[in-house]
Every structure is written in structure tokens, then in C-alpha cells.
Design a protein around this motif. Structure first.
Motif, PDB file in Angstrom:
ATOM      1  N   ARG A   1      -3.513   1.519 -11.312  1.00 45.78           N
ATOM      2  CA  ARG A   1      -2.459   1.120 -12.232  1.00 45.78           C
ATOM      3  C   ARG A   1      -1.894   2.389 -12.834  1.00 45.78           C
ATOM      4  O   ARG A   1      -2.524   3.440 -12.823  1.00 45.78           O
TER       5      ARG A   1
ATOM      6  N   PRO B   1     -12.139  -1.027  -3.436  1.00 45.19           N
ATOM      7  CA  PRO B   1     -12.594  -2.103  -2.550  1.00 45.19           C
ATOM      8  C   PRO B   1     -13.200  -1.616  -1.233  1.00 45.19           C
ATOM      9  O   PRO B   1     -13.979  -2.334  -0.625  1.00 45.19           O
TER      10      PRO B   1
ATOM     11  N   TYR C   1       0.821  -1.209   0.000  1.00 46.58           N
ATOM     12  CA  TYR C   1       0.000   0.000   0.000  1.00 46.58           C
ATOM     13  C   TYR C   1       0.851   1.254   0.000  1.00 46.58           C
ATOM     14  O   TYR C   1       1.920   1.302   0.594  1.00 46.58           O
TER      15      TYR C   1
ATOM     16  N   ALA D   1      -3.689   3.200  -1.452  1.00 46.55           N
ATOM     17  CA  ALA D   1      -3.744   2.604  -2.781  1.00 46.55           C
ATOM     18  C   ALA D   1      -2.857   1.378  -2.873  1.00 46.55           C
ATOM     19  O   ALA D   1      -1.790   1.317  -2.272  1.00 46.55           O
ATOM     20  N   GLN D   2      -3.324   0.427  -3.645  1.00 50.00           N
ATOM     21  CA  GLN D   2      -2.581  -0.796  -3.891  1.00 50.00           C
ATOM     22  C   GLN D   2      -2.435  -0.949  -5.408  1.00 50.00           C
ATOM     23  O   GLN D   2      -3.343  -0.601  -6.163  1.00 50.00           O
ATOM     24  N   ALA D   3      -1.271  -1.476  -5.833  1.00 51.10           N
ATOM     25  CA  ALA D   3      -1.014  -1.685  -7.264  1.00 51.10           C
ATOM     26  C   ALA D   3      -0.267  -2.997  -7.457  1.00 51.10           C
ATOM     27  O   ALA D   3       0.432  -3.465  -6.557  1.00 51.10           O
ATOM     28  N   GLU D   4      -0.424  -3.589  -8.630  1.00 50.01           N
ATOM     29  CA  GLU D   4       0.277  -4.839  -8.934  1.00 50.01           C
ATOM     30  C   GLU D   4       1.759  -4.605  -9.174  1.00 50.01           C
ATOM     31  O   GLU D   4       2.583  -5.456  -8.869  1.00 50.01           O
TER      32      GLU D   4
ATOM     33  N   THR E   1      -7.623   0.465  -5.847  1.00 54.64           N
ATOM     34  CA  THR E   1      -6.655  -0.308  -6.589  1.00 54.64           C
ATOM     35  C   THR E   1      -6.352   0.485  -7.851  1.00 54.64           C
ATOM     36  O   THR E   1      -7.295   0.892  -8.548  1.00 54.64           O
TER      37      THR E   1
ATOM     38  N   SER F   1      -9.832   3.011   0.373  1.00 53.84           N
ATOM     39  CA  SER F   1      -8.735   2.468  -0.426  1.00 53.84           C
ATOM     40  C   SER F   1      -9.155   2.238  -1.869  1.00 53.84           C
ATOM     41  O   SER F   1     -10.347   2.057  -2.151  1.00 53.84           O
TER      42      SER F   1
END
Length: 165
Positions: A161, A153, A119, A135-138, A159, A157
Motif C-alpha cells: 500500500r 503471499p 501486478y 507487487a499487487q495493491a488495492e 502486497t 510477490s
């Protein structure tokens, strides 16, 4: 003239009370006269009646009867205007609160670097206001990178790119 000035000042005090106790009297009188007995309407009528009556009484040779008549006409106008303004302000139902689905497809920038699978923080605009989200990213994203929201989600937060140019 003192009575008219007292009515004018009393109307202003009533308006202040209506601002402090917003909706209390309207809740008690719910549905009665469709808002005509709301505190702002009554305050507008009473204060305009009082001040206009004082002006007519003090500036003309007319007695209290004509001063009351002219004040009542002016007070009716002020009450009607207060009623129309309050209906216009309270009737605005287009100001819906934004939801997390509104973030989907929006763009922003990374504030705190996002490690792959971890995160970080991004700055997005929600309803025109800048808001920070976890934020989360691959893939890892560095600070300042332009991002695109793929999912939300939770309410705090997203997700993301990287935006591909």
C-alpha cells in the motif's frame, strides 16, 4: 634445504587441494580430533615447518635437527591459528537466510506502475540488498511511489500500500 622447501611447497599445494575439495577429508575424518586433522590445519603446519626449517638451515650454522625443532614449533603455531580461524568462520551460525516474513512492514518504491488489483514491480531491501518483487495493491500506484509491505503471499510477490505522509 631442498627437503624443507619441498615441505613448504607441499603444504601450499595441500592448502590449494583443501580449497578445491572443501570438506571431503573432513567428512571422512568426522569427529576425529575435533578438526585438528583438517586439511587447512595440516597444510599450515607442513608449510610453516618446511619454510621455517629452510630459513633456519640457510641463515644459521645450525644443522637439520634444530631446523626441524624450530620449524615444528612454528608449524604448530600456524596449525593452531588455522584451526582457530576455521572454527571462527565455520561457527558463525548467526547468518540465517532471510525469509519472506522479513519483508512485512518494510518500505520500498514502485519500479513498474501497479494498476488497481493488478501486478507491478517494487524495489525492496532484503538483508541489505535491493531486490525486485512482483507487487499487487488495492489502489493504483505510480512509478516512484513510496510503498509499505502488508503481506508476502509468495517468495516472489508482495502486497503493498502507499505510504501515507
Amino acid at each position: 634445504m631442498g627437503l624443507f622447501l619441498g615441505l613448504g611447497i607441499g603444504g601450499i599445494v595441500l592448502l590449494a587441494v583443501s580449497l578445491v575439495f572443501d570438506g571431503v577429508v573432513e567428512g571422512v575424518l568426522d569427529g576425529l580430533f575435533d578438526g585438528w586433522l583438517s586439511l587447512p590445519v595440516v597444510a599450515g603446519f607442513v608449510s610453516m615447518l618446511g619454510f621455517t626449517g629452510a630459513i633456519v638451515l640457510g641463515s644459521t650454522g645450525l644443522g637439520p635437527g634444530p631446523a626441524v625443532a624450530v620449524g615444528a614449533v612454528a608449524g604448530s603455531g600456524a596449525g593452531w591459528l588455522a584451526w582457530r580461524l576455521s572454527r571462527a568462520l565455520l561457527g558463525d551460525r548467526n547468518g540465517a537466510a532471510p525469509h519472506q516474513e522479513d519483508l512485512l512492514g518494510s518500505t520500498g518504491s514502485v519500479v513498474t506502475a501497479i494498476p488497481a488489483g493488478g501486478y507491478g514491480e517494487v524495489l525492496l531491501r532484503l538483508a541489505g540488498q535491493p531486490v525486485k518483487y512482483a507487487a499487487q495493491a488495492e489502489t493504483p500506484l505510480t512509478r516512484g511511489a513510496e510503498i509499505w509491505v502488508m503481506a508476502a503471499p509468495s517468495s516472489t510477490s508482495v502486497t503493498v500500500r502507499a505510504v501515507e505522509h
